[in-house]
Structure formats: C-alpha cells, structure tokens
Design a protein around this motif. Structure first.
Motif, PDB file in Angstrom:
ATOM      1  N   ILE A 113      47.876  42.458  36.315  1.00 41.26           N
ATOM      2  CA  ILE A 113      46.774  43.340  35.940  1.00 41.26           C
ATOM      3  C   ILE A 113      46.134  43.929  37.187  1.00 41.26           C
ATOM      4  O   ILE A 113      45.821  43.206  38.149  1.00 41.26           O
ATOM      5  CB  ILE A 113      45.719  42.607  35.076  1.00 41.26           C
ATOM      6  CG1 ILE A 113      44.538  43.554  34.754  1.00 41.26           C
ATOM      7  CG2 ILE A 113      45.259  41.303  35.703  1.00 41.26           C
ATOM      8  CD1 ILE A 113      43.574  43.015  33.709  1.00 41.26           C
ATOM      9  N   VAL A 114      45.962  45.235  37.171  1.00 41.60           N
ATOM     10  CA  VAL A 114      45.273  45.983  38.226  1.00 41.60           C
ATOM     11  C   VAL A 114      43.920  46.423  37.667  1.00 41.60           C
ATOM     12  O   VAL A 114      43.821  46.802  36.498  1.00 41.60           O
ATOM     13  CB  VAL A 114      46.075  47.233  38.643  1.00 41.60           C
ATOM     14  CG1 VAL A 114      45.305  48.057  39.672  1.00 41.60           C
ATOM     15  CG2 VAL A 114      47.432  46.846  39.183  1.00 41.60           C
ATOM     16  N   ALA A 115      42.889  46.383  38.490  1.00 42.70           N
ATOM     17  CA  ALA A 115      41.583  46.902  38.079  1.00 42.70           C
ATOM     18  C   ALA A 115      41.112  47.931  39.103  1.00 42.70           C
ATOM     19  O   ALA A 115      41.094  47.654  40.299  1.00 42.70           O
ATOM     20  CB  ALA A 115      40.559  45.779  37.968  1.00 42.70           C
ATOM     21  N   ASN A 147      37.313  39.616  40.771  1.00 42.69           N
ATOM     22  CA  ASN A 147      37.946  38.456  41.416  1.00 42.69           C
ATOM     23  C   ASN A 147      39.060  37.849  40.562  1.00 42.69           C
ATOM     24  O   ASN A 147      39.902  37.110  41.076  1.00 42.69           O
ATOM     25  CB  ASN A 147      36.902  37.381  41.722  1.00 42.69           C
ATOM     26  CG  ASN A 147      36.151  37.647  43.011  1.00 42.69           C
ATOM     27  OD1 ASN A 147      36.725  38.156  43.977  1.00 42.69           O
ATOM     28  ND2 ASN A 147      34.874  37.314  43.047  1.00 42.69           N
ATOM     29  N   ARG A 148      39.088  38.156  39.269  1.00 43.97           N
ATOM     30  CA  ARG A 148      40.044  37.525  38.359  1.00 43.97           C
ATOM     31  C   ARG A 148      41.335  38.331  38.177  1.00 43.97           C
ATOM     32  O   ARG A 148      42.274  37.850  37.557  1.00 43.97           O
ATOM     33  CB  ARG A 148      39.396  37.294  36.991  1.00 43.97           C
ATOM     34  CG  ARG A 148      38.222  36.324  37.027  1.00 43.97           C
ATOM     35  CD  ARG A 148      37.679  36.070  35.633  1.00 43.97           C
ATOM     36  NE  ARG A 148      38.688  35.409  34.786  1.00 43.97           N
ATOM     37  CZ  ARG A 148      38.614  35.333  33.471  1.00 43.97           C
ATOM     38  NH1 ARG A 148      37.596  35.904  32.836  1.00 43.97           N
ATOM     39  NH2 ARG A 148      39.558  34.711  32.774  1.00 43.97           N
ATOM     40  N   VAL A 149      41.377  39.558  38.695  1.00 42.07           N
ATOM     41  CA  VAL A 149      42.580  40.386  38.505  1.00 42.07           C
ATOM     42  C   VAL A 149      43.522  40.218  39.687  1.00 42.07           C
ATOM     43  O   VAL A 149      43.172  39.617  40.714  1.00 42.07           O
ATOM     44  CB  VAL A 149      42.208  41.876  38.308  1.00 42.07           C
ATOM     45  CG1 VAL A 149      41.240  42.030  37.148  1.00 42.07           C
ATOM     46  CG2 VAL A 149      41.618  42.474  39.586  1.00 42.07           C
ATOM     47  N   ASP A 150      44.738  40.745  39.545  1.00 37.13           N
ATOM     48  CA  ASP A 150      45.751  40.568  40.588  1.00 37.13           C
ATOM     49  C   ASP A 150      45.559  41.515  41.763  1.00 37.13           C
ATOM     50  O   ASP A 150      45.911  41.178  42.895  1.00 37.13           O
ATOM     51  CB  ASP A 150      47.150  40.768  39.985  1.00 37.13           C
ATOM     52  CG  ASP A 150      47.478  39.713  38.948  1.00 37.13           C
ATOM     53  OD1 ASP A 150      47.440  38.523  39.285  1.00 37.13           O
ATOM     54  OD2 ASP A 150      47.746  40.087  37.790  1.00 37.13           O
ATOM     55  N   GLU A 151      45.048  42.714  41.494  1.00 28.82           N
ATOM     56  CA  GLU A 151      44.869  43.684  42.575  1.00 28.82           C
ATOM     57  C   GLU A 151      43.739  44.625  42.212  1.00 28.82           C
ATOM     58  O   GLU A 151      43.599  45.010  41.041  1.00 28.82           O
ATOM     59  CB  GLU A 151      46.175  44.462  42.787  1.00 28.82           C
ATOM     60  CG  GLU A 151      46.302  45.091  44.159  1.00 28.82           C
ATOM     61  CD  GLU A 151      47.749  45.424  44.512  1.00 28.82           C
ATOM     62  OE1 GLU A 151      48.487  44.503  44.918  1.00 28.82           O
ATOM     63  OE2 GLU A 151      48.116  46.600  44.374  1.00 28.82           O
ATOM     64  N   VAL A 152      42.953  44.991  43.204  1.00 27.46           N
ATOM     65  CA  VAL A 152      41.827  45.909  42.985  1.00 27.46           C
ATOM     66  C   VAL A 152      42.095  47.194  43.747  1.00 27.46           C
ATOM     67  O   VAL A 152      42.423  47.176  44.935  1.00 27.46           O
ATOM     68  CB  VAL A 152      40.493  45.279  43.437  1.00 27.46           C
ATOM     69  CG1 VAL A 152      39.355  46.294  43.326  1.00 27.46           C
ATOM     70  CG2 VAL A 152      40.172  44.046  42.596  1.00 27.46           C
TER      71      VAL A 152
END
Length: 389
Positions: A113-115, A147-152
């Motif tokens: 998941i990307v945010a 902080n909970r996603v794989d990449e920002v």
C-alpha cells in the motif's frame, strides 16, 4: 496489474487530488491493466468513466460542502464488491475514510500500500475547530496512519517538509503532479470562446483565479487587491472559477468593495475544454494561496502559456519551482503589494508572453508521463514486497 485508487474526493467534487486520481485511473486503465477508484457516494451523480468507480455510503461534511464523509464499513454491498477484487497494489490519497478502508484491504490481502500526502491537514483542522489542541491531535493521528503504510509519496520537497514538520520520520518519495491539458494549436479559437461567453473585447485584460471558494485560499486578499486596481483606474476583468463554503461571503465582499462590475464568479466548471479556454484567454493566473501544497492550476495555466502570480515563500511557489520574472511571478502576502505587482506585470505585455512560454517549458508535464513514473514505482514496490515473502 490491478490497482485500487482510494480517495475521499472524486467528481463531481473537484479538487486537485480528485483530478490526480482521475488521471492515475485513466492512464493505468489505458496502458497498464485495470484501475478501480474507491470513493464516497454522491447523491444523484452518475459515474461515466472508462474504468469502474466503486462508491460507498456517505453523509455530508457540514463544515466543508460539497465534501462527503464516507462510512464504508456500514455499506455491506460496497464492501463485498471491494473485497472481491484481486488488487495487486493499493494507493490511497487520503488518510480519512478511503485511506482507512484501503489500509484495511491491503493488510487483509497482504499486498503493498502506497499513501500520498497532499494537504496541509493542520490548517484544515484549525479552520474547522478553531482549536490548536484539536488540530495538533488530528495531525498526530494522521502521522500514525502514514506510519502504517509501505511507502509515502508526496508531490514536491516543500510538501514533504510539511509532513516532516508534523512529525513523520520515514522516507518520503517525490512523485510530482501533471496536467491533462495538451497545448492547442488553435489557441485563438479557445480565447474567442471566452470572449463570446462573457462579452469581452480582445484587448480586455483578464485575471483568472481557479480553486475552491474557501478563505484558506486567500481569496479575500485577492479581492481587496482587485479593489486597488479599480481605484487606480486599471482596466481588467477578473474571472473566479470554483465553488465552496465561502462563495457567498466572497460575492458579498465584492459588492461591498464595489468591484462586482469587474469580477465574474462562474461557479464550478467541470467541462475541461471550457476550463482550458479560460486559461487560454487569461493574461495572468492569480493564485495567492498559502494553504496549498501543490497547485495543479499552476501547471494547467502553464500548459496554455499563462503565467501565475504566487506568494513569495509559499509551499506552492517553492514546490513548483517558480522563479520571479522567469517562469512566473511572486509577491508579498498583502493586498497592496499584490495589486502593485499585478499592475506592474500586466503593463508589460511582452514580459507576460515570455514568462508564460517559460512556464509552459519548465512547469508543464502531461499526466501520461507522470503515470508512467508511477507505474514503474508500483512495479518496484511489488518486486520488493514479493522478495520479502
């Protein structure tokens, strides 16, 4: 590749993030596989996109019309549909209902998941609640989400700095925004369309604003600067495109300032060809927002060779790389100086044309190019994720 794009705004709610999601979905679906947009419902609106838009139950956001507050976990039909799709990757563009839903799906399916971080949320919370404590608490919750996603990802280094100021410590990847406008060969036809629509002469100076009609966009300062121009007998027409909770306030203010004969409020413009025509006819895009992290409108204007007047030191000006007198113009954040700057540059027609052309060369990039970069990063993240399994 099957991509889920989750966001809390989507047409008919139009903002920069909705336009970004719309273009992500279009080009992913056209070139790379399947894209699904997952977003709150909007009563009476029918989606007619080339890709599937999945809507879930929502209620109005009283303090920020026309936005909707989604409650996806109460919508069993939508949840069954979303959970049935074999997504390869989730990309959320909001930390609110759609972001929470996207995170839930990604963790349940064990997919990356990307945010993307788009907005100065502290400013939104402070404006809505008038409480610094609540605004800081809201920002803390948002940082915990990222902080909970794989990449920002975010759109420029200035916006990344805003996220770090909120307390985010991890790496932030820069993926810029683009524009869906292609510079037309028949630009004079676009210009004439607006002249006919608003009964403008070819010589009329046109100042354009495009954005939500909310106080955070600094529209009041713009209107007061237009009053200064009128008092100095500068001939112009100002066209303000957009809608929002403070629209009536701004219309009333224009009347109080006695500039209603110089200002045209168009409301929402969903027709992209018509919007392109407005940019083509404008001599200057006046965008004094201190709130925005990135401004698609600056890139859209640049595509049509229209330079922008921004606020010196703003996130938009620094993030877009606008250099005063080269590919745009900068002013101090007060209506006297903003009016002075407009008067100065509007009197220099050749400079306006040259700076507009430089804006097109340096600031404009089409969405298709951006989505090519986006998909390469999706593939990188998928490979990295598979390597961990």
């Amino acid at each position: 590749m099957i991509v889920g794009l989750f966001n809390d705004s989507f047409p008919p709610v139009m903002d920069g993030v909705a336009i970004a999601v719309k273009n992500y979905a279009y080009y992913i679906n056209k070139k790379y596989g399947k894209a699904y947009v997952v977003t709150p419902s909007f009563p009476g609106y029918k989606d007619e996109e080339e890709y599937e838009v999945i809507r879930y139950f929502s209620i109005p956001v009283v303090l920020r019309p026309p936005y909707r507050f989604g409650i996806p976990f109460l919508d069993l039909k939508a949840m069954r549909k979303i959970e049935s799709i074999p997504f390869d990757i989730i990309h959320v563009h909001s930390p609110f209902s759609s972001g929470v839903l996207g995170l839930y799906i990604a963790k349940k399916r064990k997919i990356p998941i990307v945010a993307s971080f788009h907005t100065k949320y502290y400013d939104d919370f402070k404006e809505a609640t008038k409480s610094d404590f609540i605004a800081r608490l809201g920002v803390k919750i948002i940082v915990e989400f990222y902080n909970r996603v794989d990449e920002v990802w975010t759109v420029n280094s200035a916006t990344a700095e805003t996220l770090r100021d909120y307390g985010f410590k991890k790496e932030v990847k820069i993926i810029p925004n683009g524009s869906d406008f292609i510079p037309p060969r028949n630009i004079e036809e676009y210009r004439e369309k607006i002249e006919r629509l608003h009964n403008l002469s070819k010589e009329e100076v046109v100042i354009l604003f495009v954005g939500q009609m909310v106080k955070q966009k600094n529209v009041e300062m713009l209107l007061r600067s237009l009053k200064v121009l009128k008092d100095e007998n500068i001939s112009f027409k100002a066209i303000l495109i957009g809608t929002g909770k403070d629209e009536d306030y701004f219309k009333k203010l224009a009347e109080e300032l006695k500039i209603e004969d110089r200002v045209i409020f168009t409301g929402k413009v969903l027709d992209r060809e018509l919007l392109k025509a407005y940019y083509a006819r404008a001599d200057l895009l006046a965008f004094p927002s201190l709130y925005d992290t990135s401004a698609l409108v600056v890139k859209e204007a640049a595509a049509l060779g229209c330079p922008s007047l921004l606020i010196k030191g703003s996130t938009v000006a620094e993030g877009e790389g606008v250099i005063d007198g080269l590919n745009g113009f900068l002013s101090e954040d007060d209506y006297i100086n903003y009016a002075k700057k407009m008067k100065e540059i509007l009197s220099q027609r050749e400079l306006l044309k040259k700076v507009g052309e430089n804006a097109r060369v340096t600031l404009y990039k089409h969405w298709e190019e951006i989505v090519d970069i986006v998909v390469e990063n999706y593939k990188r993240l998928l490979d990295k994720y598979k390597g961990k399994q």
